[in-house]
Motif scaffolding. Sequence first.
Motif, PDB file in Angstrom:
ATOM      1  N   PHE A  44      16.773 -48.012  11.516  1.00  0.00           N
ATOM      2  CA  PHE A  44      17.148 -49.043  12.494  1.00  0.00           C
ATOM      3  C   PHE A  44      18.644 -49.036  12.760  1.00  0.00           C
ATOM      4  O   PHE A  44      19.087 -49.144  13.908  1.00  0.00           O
ATOM      5  N   LEU A  45      19.432 -48.892  11.689  1.00  0.00           N
ATOM      6  CA  LEU A  45      20.884 -48.884  11.854  1.00  0.00           C
ATOM      7  C   LEU A  45      21.316 -47.729  12.748  1.00  0.00           C
ATOM      8  O   LEU A  45      22.229 -47.874  13.570  1.00  0.00           O
ATOM      9  N   ALA A  46      20.659 -46.594  12.634  1.00  0.00           N
ATOM     10  CA  ALA A  46      21.008 -45.437  13.462  1.00  0.00           C
ATOM     11  C   ALA A  46      20.789 -45.725  14.938  1.00  0.00           C
ATOM     12  O   ALA A  46      21.560 -45.268  15.792  1.00  0.00           O
ATOM     13  N   PHE A  47      19.749 -46.480  15.260  1.00  0.00           N
ATOM     14  CA  PHE A  47      19.456 -46.797  16.661  1.00  0.00           C
ATOM     15  C   PHE A  47      20.417 -47.840  17.231  1.00  0.00           C
ATOM     16  O   PHE A  47      20.520 -47.983  18.448  1.00  0.00           O
ATOM     17  N   ASN A  48      21.123 -48.570  16.358  1.00  0.00           N
ATOM     18  CA  ASN A  48      21.976 -49.668  16.835  1.00  0.00           C
ATOM     19  C   ASN A  48      23.444 -49.420  16.520  1.00  0.00           C
ATOM     20  O   ASN A  48      24.228 -50.360  16.462  1.00  0.00           O
ATOM     21  N   LEU A  49      23.821 -48.166  16.310  1.00  0.00           N
ATOM     22  CA  LEU A  49      25.193 -47.842  15.939  1.00  0.00           C
ATOM     23  C   LEU A  49      25.853 -47.021  17.046  1.00  0.00           C
ATOM     24  O   LEU A  49      25.203 -46.209  17.699  1.00  0.00           O
ATOM     25  N   HIS A  50      27.150 -47.257  17.253  1.00  0.00           N
ATOM     26  CA  HIS A  50      27.885 -46.460  18.226  1.00  0.00           C
ATOM     27  C   HIS A  50      27.745 -44.979  17.884  1.00  0.00           C
ATOM     28  O   HIS A  50      27.822 -44.588  16.722  1.00  0.00           O
ATOM     29  N   GLN A  51      27.590 -44.161  18.903  1.00  0.00           N
ATOM     30  CA  GLN A  51      27.196 -42.774  18.668  1.00  0.00           C
ATOM     31  C   GLN A  51      28.277 -41.956  17.976  1.00  0.00           C
ATOM     32  O   GLN A  51      27.969 -41.072  17.171  1.00  0.00           O
ATOM     33  N   ARG A  52      29.522 -42.239  18.241  1.00  0.00           N
ATOM     34  CA  ARG A  52      30.578 -41.481  17.568  1.00  0.00           C
ATOM     35  C   ARG A  52      30.581 -41.812  16.075  1.00  0.00           C
ATOM     36  O   ARG A  52      30.755 -40.938  15.225  1.00  0.00           O
ATOM     37  N   ALA A  53      30.380 -43.087  15.762  1.00  0.00           N
ATOM     38  CA  ALA A  53      30.266 -43.492  14.360  1.00  0.00           C
ATOM     39  C   ALA A  53      28.997 -42.917  13.737  1.00  0.00           C
ATOM     40  O   ALA A  53      28.959 -42.612  12.541  1.00  0.00           O
ATOM     41  N   LEU A  54      27.970 -42.747  14.558  1.00  0.00           N
ATOM     42  CA  LEU A  54      26.719 -42.162  14.079  1.00  0.00           C
ATOM     43  C   LEU A  54      26.946 -40.724  13.598  1.00  0.00           C
ATOM     44  O   LEU A  54      26.444 -40.312  12.541  1.00  0.00           O
ATOM     45  N   ALA A  55      27.722 -39.969  14.369  1.00  0.00           N
ATOM     46  CA  ALA A  55      28.033 -38.591  13.976  1.00  0.00           C
ATOM     47  C   ALA A  55      28.851 -38.573  12.684  1.00  0.00           C
ATOM     48  O   ALA A  55      28.638 -37.721  11.813  1.00  0.00           O
ATOM     49  N   TRP A  56      29.779 -39.524  12.540  1.00  0.00           N
ATOM     50  CA  TRP A  56      30.576 -39.597  11.309  1.00  0.00           C
ATOM     51  C   TRP A  56      29.693 -39.931  10.113  1.00  0.00           C
ATOM     52  O   TRP A  56      29.897 -39.401   9.016  1.00  0.00           O
ATOM     53  N   TRP A  57      28.730 -40.801  10.300  1.00  0.00           N
ATOM     54  CA  TRP A  57      27.784 -41.138   9.239  1.00  0.00           C
ATOM     55  C   TRP A  57      27.059 -39.875   8.758  1.00  0.00           C
ATOM     56  O   TRP A  57      26.966 -39.610   7.563  1.00  0.00           O
ATOM     57  N   GLY A  58      26.572 -39.078   9.703  1.00  0.00           N
ATOM     58  CA  GLY A  58      25.906 -37.831   9.336  1.00  0.00           C
ATOM     59  C   GLY A  58      26.859 -36.873   8.630  1.00  0.00           C
ATOM     60  O   GLY A  58      26.479 -36.210   7.651  1.00  0.00           O
ATOM     61  N   TYR A  59      28.099 -36.816   9.098  1.00  0.00           N
ATOM     62  CA  TYR A  59      29.112 -35.952   8.479  1.00  0.00           C
ATOM     63  C   TYR A  59      29.327 -36.355   7.019  1.00  0.00           C
ATOM     64  O   TYR A  59      29.394 -35.501   6.124  1.00  0.00           O
TER      65      TYR A  59
END
Length: 401
Positions: free
Chosen positions: A64-79
Amino acid sequence: MPDKLDWLNEHFVLLKYRTVAEVVENCRYKVPFELRKTADEHPLAEDFLKQLAEAENYQKASEFLAFNLHQRALAWWGYCCVLSVKNELFEIPFEPRDISDIGTHKNPELPEWAKMPEPEKMDYKTNPDYIKLQQEISAIKAKNEELIKMLPPGIWERHMELRKNIYEKFKSIVGMDPEEMLADAIKKVEEFKEPAFVNEEKSPVFQMKRELDAKIEAIRKKTVETIKAAVPSKSREELKEQTDNAMDAVYAGITAPTDENATRCLNLGNSCPETHEGLLSLLTFWCYGNLTPNMEQIVRTPPELPPTGLNSLLLKCALTEGGTREFKERMKLYFEIGREVVFGINNWSEFLTEMEPPHHKIGHGGFTGVIGKVPDDASMKQAAEKALNDAGNKKFERFRG
């Protein structure tokens, strides 16, 4: 985790939408069947996320958090999650199995405690029962000699002559007299070794088994050769070059989201999509927001593609063989990292002043992807301002889906 849920509303600085319904409508998030009641009872996105965390349902919470997170921050999360796995594998690496070993028969090695004990070698002549029996036989012989002496003269001699004739007749037919037969039987008992129940060398059943095993082994080898020819494996050197380049592209794509860097993420991600680094590189490209960089026409990334890609990446990282953590422990850690990212305390801004990015310091005391602490309100406010400024990059916002 439940005892640390001291989250304040202003802490969720990087959530895109306030309610679960908005996430469903705008990001095409599908509420899992078993969580529909929870979503109805807790319509605010923050409250819904807290409920999942309190229930230790970290996989669904991360989704759920992935669907509601800014996409640039989403990429950093994966990194950060890939950094975590790479640091684990630096401590306890995993050696992939060669497919040539698949299907081969291996004799299991039994531990010492499971092995049958070796039979003790015992001299039967020292056995108490044997000694007692010999004593009884000697007593019987001595008594017989006394009885023979009591017989009338000539009777015993006549008996011995008749026995000799009978033994000779018996030997002519059988090949040995009774005493020789008894001596031979005793000798065979002493030399006895249990024979094999079936002669495996001559048995047709075992011969057929050997032939079948040989056919199966030939088919196995041919199958392995076909697989290797059809799906050639990459050398370690090639794979390392591809994954290192992909991580460099990811870091550049996150810190400087330009058309050139997005294109590089796409190309390098496609060179090794089977790896964590390759999938992360593709995820960073999707998070850029424009599927056609370097072209006049803009094709926005479908809103469900980046979060779906991240959840696939988290699952791939959690299932990684080797390392220091198990699946459940990793999923909890990845959610913790996502929580730090959405709070704004874990982002790329603090690394931009360093000469080398974090992924160049794997296993050498560098950043492992997680900060691991809940900050106070003052540091939270400062981190939030940085995160909002970074997330507000004009070029990135232009393409964000």
